[in-house]
Design a protein around this motif. Structure first.
Motif, mmCIF file in Angstrom:
data_model
loop_
_atom_site.group_PDB
_atom_site.id
_atom_site.type_symbol
_atom_site.label_atom_id
_atom_site.label_comp_id
_atom_site.label_asym_id
_atom_site.label_seq_id
_atom_site.Cartn_x
_atom_site.Cartn_y
_atom_site.Cartn_z
ATOM 1 N N GLU A 249 0.835 -1.197 0.000
ATOM 2 C CA GLU A 249 0.000 0.000 0.000
ATOM 3 C C GLU A 249 0.878 1.258 0.000
ATOM 4 N N LEU A 250 1.993 1.210 0.729
ATOM 5 C CA LEU A 250 2.895 2.360 0.760
ATOM 6 C C LEU A 250 3.508 2.612 -0.609
ATOM 7 N N ASP A 251 3.837 1.540 -1.330
ATOM 8 C CA ASP A 251 4.340 1.687 -2.699
ATOM 9 C C ASP A 251 3.303 2.405 -3.570
ATOM 10 N N ALA A 252 2.038 2.001 -3.412
ATOM 11 C CA ALA A 252 0.955 2.604 -4.195
ATOM 12 C C ALA A 252 0.801 4.082 -3.862
ATOM 13 N N ILE A 253 0.863 4.407 -2.579
ATOM 14 C CA ILE A 253 0.728 5.800 -2.150
ATOM 15 C C ILE A 253 1.880 6.641 -2.696
ATOM 16 N N ASN A 254 3.083 6.109 -2.658
ATOM 17 C CA ASN A 254 4.231 6.850 -3.184
ATOM 18 C C ASN A 254 4.137 7.036 -4.695
ATOM 19 N N GLN A 255 3.550 6.062 -5.379
ATOM 20 C CA GLN A 255 3.335 6.215 -6.822
ATOM 21 C C GLN A 255 2.352 7.344 -7.087
ATOM 22 N N MET A 256 1.340 7.467 -6.253
ATOM 23 C CA MET A 256 0.367 8.556 -6.390
ATOM 24 C C MET A 256 1.004 9.903 -6.062
ATOM 25 N N LEU A 257 1.873 9.917 -5.060
ATOM 26 C CA LEU A 257 2.560 11.161 -4.703
ATOM 27 C C LEU A 257 3.478 11.610 -5.841
ATOM 28 N N ALA A 258 4.115 10.655 -6.487
ATOM 29 C CA ALA A 258 5.004 10.982 -7.612
ATOM 30 C C ALA A 258 4.218 11.635 -8.741
ATOM 31 N N ALA A 259 2.932 11.262 -8.866
ATOM 32 C CA ALA A 259 2.090 11.817 -9.933
ATOM 33 C C ALA A 259 1.854 13.312 -9.757
ATOM 34 N N ILE A 260 2.029 13.814 -8.527
ATOM 35 C CA ILE A 260 1.852 15.250 -8.293
ATOM 36 C C ILE A 260 3.182 15.919 -7.954
#
Length: 198
Positions: free
Chosen positions: A3-14
């Protein structure tokens, strides 16, 4: 993918730096987590091979059929049976009381850890697109993420077809005659996919 990997991927998007743990309040990481959870529930509510199961619901001491806490949708042979207040409800009789156990097909909301990788990928890309739209609102980035999202959905649908033993060479009318749960038959349209092109 955690889940943390997914959240960091979303953060990278912004354009945000990765985090080691999810923050609290209105932090970007917490908002990303909330968006991920909403999107995961939305996607899982469709009902896929990995979260659709047959359940025999026994009667409790109130003569009610208690549903699992993570039930997203109920499917029964009797269309008068629906989910209401965490128990099975008979719309015809207008009661939650039953005289015997009931076998139903349930669509369950799974924890992130228990999702297949194809589902995780689609969910995080879809959630990331929405997250980016809320924070930045860039049409260019949105189009880029939408293309990735379409490919991820295609991959997930292909996996659904393979897991469900559906024959891609049959047309929908023929496939509808195959044995499957009522929810799958009713929702067959979401399975028929068009290959992506570069």
């Amino acid at each position: 993918m955690t889940e943390l990997d997914a959240i960091n991927q979303m953060l990278a998007a912004i354009g945000e730096a990765p985090v080691n743990s999810v923050g609290t309040g209105l932090s970007e990481s917490r908002l990303a987590q909330l968006q991920l959870e909403r999107t995961s529930r939305e996607v899982q509510s469709v009902g896929w091979y990995f979260n659709t199961e047959s359940y025999k619901l026994s009667l409790n001491n109130k003569s009610e059929c208690q549903l699992p806490r993570n039930t997203l949708k109920v499917d029964t042979q009797d269309t008068n049976f629906v989910q209401r207040g965490g128990v099975l409800y008979n719309r015809r009789s207008q009661t939650t009381k039953f005289t015997s156990a009931q076998t139903v097909t349930l669509v369950l909301g799974l924890e992130w850890l228990n999702l297949p990788e194809t589902a995780k990928r689609y969910i995080v890309i879809k959630a990331g697109r929405k997250f980016q739209a809320d924070f930045i609102g860039s049409p260019t980035l949105n189009q880029f993420h939408a293309q990735d999202e379409a490919q991820a959905l295609y991959d997930l649908k292909q996996e659904e077809l393979e897991a469900g033993n559906y024959n891609l060479f049959n047309n929908p009318e023929v496939a509808a005659d195959l044995h499957r749960s009522p929810s799958k038959e009713a929702g067959m349209a979401h399975l028929w996919v068009t290959p992506m092109t570069n």
